[in-house]
Design a protein around this motif. Structure first.
Motif, mmCIF file in Angstrom:
data_model
loop_
_atom_site.group_PDB
_atom_site.id
_atom_site.type_symbol
_atom_site.label_atom_id
_atom_site.label_comp_id
_atom_site.label_asym_id
_atom_site.label_seq_id
_atom_site.Cartn_x
_atom_site.Cartn_y
_atom_site.Cartn_z
ATOM 1 N N ILE A 1 0.861 -1.192 0.000
ATOM 2 C CA ILE A 1 0.000 0.000 0.000
ATOM 3 C C ILE A 1 0.893 1.237 0.000
ATOM 4 C CG2 ILE A 1 -1.857 1.207 1.216
ATOM 5 C CD1 ILE A 1 -2.430 -1.500 2.647
ATOM 6 N N ASN A 2 0.561 2.173 -0.863
ATOM 7 C CA ASN A 2 1.342 3.405 -0.960
ATOM 8 C C ASN A 2 0.908 4.355 0.168
ATOM 9 O OD1 ASN A 2 2.439 5.861 -1.628
ATOM 10 N ND2 ASN A 2 2.111 5.615 -3.836
ATOM 11 N N PRO A 3 1.794 4.581 1.151
ATOM 12 C CA PRO A 3 1.384 5.407 2.296
ATOM 13 C C PRO A 3 1.174 6.870 1.932
ATOM 14 C CG PRO A 3 3.703 4.834 2.440
ATOM 15 C CD PRO A 3 3.170 4.103 1.259
ATOM 16 N N ARG A 4 1.589 7.243 0.715
ATOM 17 C CA ARG A 4 1.419 8.648 0.316
ATOM 18 C C ARG A 4 0.028 8.917 -0.234
ATOM 19 N NH1 ARG A 4 6.976 8.259 -2.476
ATOM 20 N NH2 ARG A 4 8.387 8.751 -0.778
ATOM 21 N N LEU A 5 -0.756 7.873 -0.397
ATOM 22 C CA LEU A 5 -2.139 8.092 -0.845
ATOM 23 C C LEU A 5 -2.909 8.799 0.269
ATOM 24 C CD1 LEU A 5 -2.881 4.601 -2.442
ATOM 25 C CD2 LEU A 5 -2.627 6.750 -3.676
ATOM 26 N N PHE A 6 -4.043 9.389 -0.084
ATOM 27 C CA PHE A 6 -4.875 10.018 0.945
ATOM 28 C C PHE A 6 -5.394 8.928 1.879
ATOM 29 C CE2 PHE A 6 -5.607 12.937 -2.737
ATOM 30 C CZ PHE A 6 -4.916 14.010 -2.196
ATOM 31 N N PRO A 7 -5.572 9.251 3.177
ATOM 32 C CA PRO A 7 -6.073 8.240 4.118
ATOM 33 C C PRO A 7 -7.386 7.604 3.652
ATOM 34 C CG PRO A 7 -5.346 10.189 5.297
ATOM 35 C CD PRO A 7 -5.228 10.504 3.842
ATOM 36 N N GLU A 8 -8.269 8.373 3.010
ATOM 37 C CA GLU A 8 -9.541 7.782 2.546
ATOM 38 C C GLU A 8 -9.258 6.715 1.487
ATOM 39 O OE1 GLU A 8 -9.540 11.673 1.413
ATOM 40 O OE2 GLU A 8 -8.869 11.331 3.470
ATOM 41 N N GLN A 9 -8.257 6.984 0.643
ATOM 42 C CA GLN A 9 -7.917 5.997 -0.398
ATOM 43 C C GLN A 9 -7.319 4.746 0.236
ATOM 44 O OE1 GLN A 9 -5.421 8.603 -2.839
ATOM 45 N NE2 GLN A 9 -6.843 8.296 -4.543
ATOM 46 N N ILE A 10 -6.498 4.945 1.263
ATOM 47 C CA ILE A 10 -5.892 3.797 1.944
ATOM 48 C C ILE A 10 -6.989 2.964 2.602
ATOM 49 C CG2 ILE A 10 -4.324 3.106 3.825
ATOM 50 C CD1 ILE A 10 -2.555 5.443 3.022
ATOM 51 N N GLY B 1 9.102 6.498 -14.326
ATOM 52 C CA GLY B 1 7.970 6.959 -13.518
ATOM 53 C C GLY B 1 7.427 8.259 -14.048
ATOM 54 N N SER B 2 8.316 9.135 -14.493
ATOM 55 C CA SER B 2 7.993 10.370 -15.203
ATOM 56 C C SER B 2 9.131 10.562 -16.190
ATOM 57 C CB SER B 2 7.979 11.584 -14.276
ATOM 58 O OG SER B 2 6.983 11.479 -13.314
ATOM 59 N N HIS C 1 1.779 17.182 -6.581
ATOM 60 C CA HIS C 1 2.237 15.865 -7.062
ATOM 61 C C HIS C 1 1.289 14.762 -6.630
ATOM 62 C CE1 HIS C 1 6.067 18.120 -7.285
ATOM 63 N NE2 HIS C 1 6.226 17.367 -8.360
ATOM 64 N N THR C 2 1.286 13.671 -7.386
ATOM 65 C CA THR C 2 0.505 12.490 -7.000
ATOM 66 C C THR C 2 1.305 11.700 -5.967
ATOM 67 O OG1 THR C 2 1.513 10.989 -8.583
ATOM 68 C CG2 THR C 2 -0.366 12.257 -9.370
ATOM 69 N N ALA C 3 0.683 10.632 -5.469
ATOM 70 C CA ALA C 3 1.347 9.794 -4.462
ATOM 71 C C ALA C 3 2.573 9.090 -5.012
ATOM 72 C CB ALA C 3 0.356 8.763 -3.935
ATOM 73 N N ILE D 1 3.499 14.937 -11.573
ATOM 74 C CA ILE D 1 2.814 16.225 -11.425
ATOM 75 C C ILE D 1 1.316 16.009 -11.617
ATOM 76 C CG2 ILE D 1 2.561 18.537 -12.404
ATOM 77 C CD1 ILE D 1 5.566 18.323 -13.179
ATOM 78 N N LEU D 2 0.543 16.559 -10.693
ATOM 79 C CA LEU D 2 -0.899 16.346 -10.698
ATOM 80 C C LEU D 2 -1.537 17.402 -11.603
ATOM 81 C CD1 LEU D 2 -3.034 14.559 -9.489
ATOM 82 C CD2 LEU D 2 -2.960 15.931 -7.423
ATOM 83 N N LYS D 3 -1.643 17.065 -12.881
ATOM 84 C CA LYS D 3 -2.066 18.082 -13.847
ATOM 85 C C LYS D 3 -3.548 18.421 -13.727
ATOM 86 C CE LYS D 3 1.667 17.723 -17.049
ATOM 87 N NZ LYS D 3 2.108 17.533 -18.420
ATOM 88 N N THR D 4 -4.361 17.462 -13.253
ATOM 89 C CA THR D 4 -5.789 17.771 -13.085
ATOM 90 C C THR D 4 -5.936 18.963 -12.134
ATOM 91 O OG1 THR D 4 -5.743 16.010 -11.468
ATOM 92 C CG2 THR D 4 -6.877 15.527 -13.511
ATOM 93 N N LYS D 5 -5.155 18.942 -11.070
ATOM 94 C CA LYS D 5 -5.213 20.002 -10.056
ATOM 95 C C LYS D 5 -4.736 21.334 -10.658
ATOM 96 C CE LYS D 5 -5.261 20.126 -5.251
ATOM 97 N NZ LYS D 5 -4.901 19.171 -4.196
ATOM 98 N N LEU D 6 -3.653 21.256 -11.453
ATOM 99 C CA LEU D 6 -3.121 22.482 -12.061
ATOM 100 C C LEU D 6 -4.130 23.083 -13.038
ATOM 101 C CD1 LEU D 6 0.617 22.093 -13.081
ATOM 102 C CD2 LEU D 6 -0.384 23.615 -11.367
#
Ligand code: AMP
Length: 546
Positions: free
Chosen positions: A94-103, A306-307, A521-523, A527-532
């Motif tokens: 599990i990627n700990p950088r995800l939002f807690p709701e996603q985890i 990864g990028s 940035h995403t987890a 780069i989180l382009k949707t947010k930008l």
């Protein structure tokens, strides 16, 4: 007529078994969460993995049960990789950088029966509260002395890793089962919708490991010392945790210390020869090397993916530190490796401008896979290095469906739609130009945001850059460059726009530049382009009236 050769299932346990028997003294060195360095050998890792596997069985874990991990790269995580998969259970990283709701969503969606957790993530576990109700036990990856005081929901057992494995048997013999049995589960860090699970099999993981260890790919040997910076919590650290035992290479784990100073120290002290990670990590290391004057002379190769890896970075590591940057591409759904950039015969393999130019591409396909690019109507496009299209892949380690059947539209007639847009040149070198969702459509023509970003970060005044589409009354969309200035510099909009002259077609040059403090940035560090795009949705381009 069938061949008369022995048939054995391809099982992950064979890797650690082999490493223990044939490279038993090869070292595994870890920066620990508790502090300090831990050292042991493949022989030790194998014994402890057997202990873990047998301890899980004693607790009723069965073939196919999911066991979650929230952990950094370290020796205990390695033991879990082998101990869990070895008995036919599934390592759900599990990627700990995800939002807690996603985890919370992921833990419940996967129906994890146990969670193995590094001490760093005690607050995260506490925050999950009743979302852990379906879990039988949380095992903190430490000894008794370091056990945290945590309150878990009723019915969830609080366990200590060292005690947990002490109950196991180090002479336990790995069982044989169908090689198509699932061994790992990793959720995508999708920017829209719920994360979807890629479910790896023993067979797919073993074939991926064989292929990824080919000389033109990772090509590891027992003389290598490998430092996976890329996390074990995301797509198996690109397979490195399997590749190194397969050849008996020394493994060095950074634990939670991913900053430039810590990485440089580990590289120098342990004699690291090969390392792998995403561009942001290498940017951090580069900044540290430049400011400290320190070196990484043992490092021969840095695998970057990864990028997109900008040319400026390939050149900096080549010219200043003598390290070959090798560009790779892949994704969660591909275990992850798809392409790898090693020069073919006749191409420049020594460090220099030609090599750096070639490394802009994400590389050529690894044996065991197929790829094609196609237009919106599903017509295959030529491999001319110019035509962009949707990149489709198939092969032994590409997912055939998501866990529990979600996201079925990505799977078309035996092909997986990657969601990437790419060109392929006549030599078979693939270059990602965009994510499908990020491509900029200007007057019906496509502009590659990645190409523009690569150029922008080559400017000495730019620390990080993103190019997004911005609404335009005449052209529908035009590129907008969003820049984080390098500390201590004051580059202007005009200077940056002029910097593109002669490097791309004139109509590709962004219409405007916006300066920001940082980029979202995403987890997984993209780069989180949707947010930008949301942030600049009201931005009026100076060219809007043209
Ligand atoms: P993930 O599944 O989180 O590993 O992300 C996979 C996606 O990351 C790919 O589909 C690409 O969009 C992107 N990606 C991976 N490697 C590269 C690369 N070398 N250059 C550009 N994009 C990349």
């Amino acid at each position: 007529m069938l061949g008369l050769m022995q048939e054995k299932p391809l099982l992950i346990s064979s890797l650690i078994d082999y490493a223990a028997k044939h490279h038993g003294d090869a070292e595994i060195v870890s920066n620990t969460v508790e502090g300090g360095t831990h050292r042991y050998t493949y022989r030790d890792a194998d014994r402890r993995a057997r202990r873990l596997g047998s301890a899980l069985l004693r607790r009723g874990v069965k073939l196919g049960d999911r066991i979650g991990t929230l952990a950094w790269n370290g020796y205990r995580h390695l033991e879990i990789y082998y101990g869990v998969a070895g008995v036919g259970a599934i390592v759900h990283t599990i990627n700990p950088r995800l939002f807690p709701e996603q985890i919370a969503y992921i833990v419940n969606h996967a129906e994890d029966s146990y969670l193995f957790v590094d001490l760093t993530f005690v607050p995260l576990i506490e925050g999950l509260g009743d979302h852990l109700a379906g879990v039988k036990g949380v095992v903190f990856m430490c000894d008794r002395a370091h056990m945290p005081a945590v309150t878990l929901p009723a019915g969830v057992e609080l366990l200590c890793y060292e005690e947990f494995i002490a109950d196991g048997d180090e002479t336990y013999v790995w069982p044989e089962f169908d090689e198509r049995t699932a061994c790992g589960l990793c959720y995508t860090s999708g920017t829209t919708g719920n994360p979807k699970g890629a479910l790896y099999a023993h067979r797919s993981t073993m074939l991926h490991a064989y292929a990824a260890n080919l000389p033109d790919v990772f090509g590891l040997s027992s003389r290598d010392c490998v430092l996976p910076v890329v996390p074990m919590f995301h797509v198996n650290a690109w397979g490195t945790a399997y590749l190194a035992p397969m050849v008996g290479a020394k493994l060095v784990f950074p634990g939670p210390h991913l900053d430039g100073e810590s990485l440089q120290r580990q590289m120098e002290e342990e004699g690291v020869t090969v390392s792998a990670g995403v561009p942001t990590v290498w940017l951090g290391l580069l900044n540290y090397l430049r400011s400290s004057g320190k070196r990484i002379d043992s490092v021969k190769r840095l695998v970057i993916g990864g990028s997109a890896c900008p040319r400026a970075m390939t050149k900096a590591y080549g010219d200043e530190y003598g390290a070959h940057v090798q560009h790779a591409w892949g994704m969660t759904e591909m275990s992850p490796l798809g392409t790898y950039n090693t020069p073919k015969a006749g191409m420049a393999s020594d460090l220099g401008e030609e090599y750096y130019d070639d490394q802009l591409k994400q590389g050529r396909l690894i044996f065991g896979l197929e790829m094609k690019i196609q237009d919106g109507d599903g017509n295959e496009l030529p491999w001319d290095g110019k035509a962009f299209g949707d990149l489709m892949v198939s092969g032994h380690w590409v997912c055939s469906a998501y866990y529990k059947g979600e996201g079925a539209d990505a799977h078309v007639d035996g092909w997986f739609r990657t969601g990437d847009v790419a060109t392929i040149d006549s030599r078979g070198f693939m270059q990602i130009t965009d994510r499908t969702k990020d491509v900029i459509k200007s007057g019906g023509e496509w502009i590659s945001s990645i190409d523009l970003e690569n150029i922008a970060v080559g400017h000495p005044g730019v620390a990080e850059a993103a190019v997004i589409s911005c609404a335009h009354p005449k052209w529908d969309e035009r590129p907008l460059l969003v820049v984080v200035r390098r500390e201590g510099t004051d580059v202007s909009r005009e200077e940056l726009l002029a910097y593109f002259n002669g490097k791309v077609a004139k109509w590709w040059i962004p219409d405007d530049v916006q300066f920001v403090e940082d980029l979202p940035h995403t987890a997984t560090g993209k780069i989180l382009k949707t947010k930008l795009r949301e942030r600049f949705s009201d931005h009026v381009l100076p060219t809007a009236g043209d």
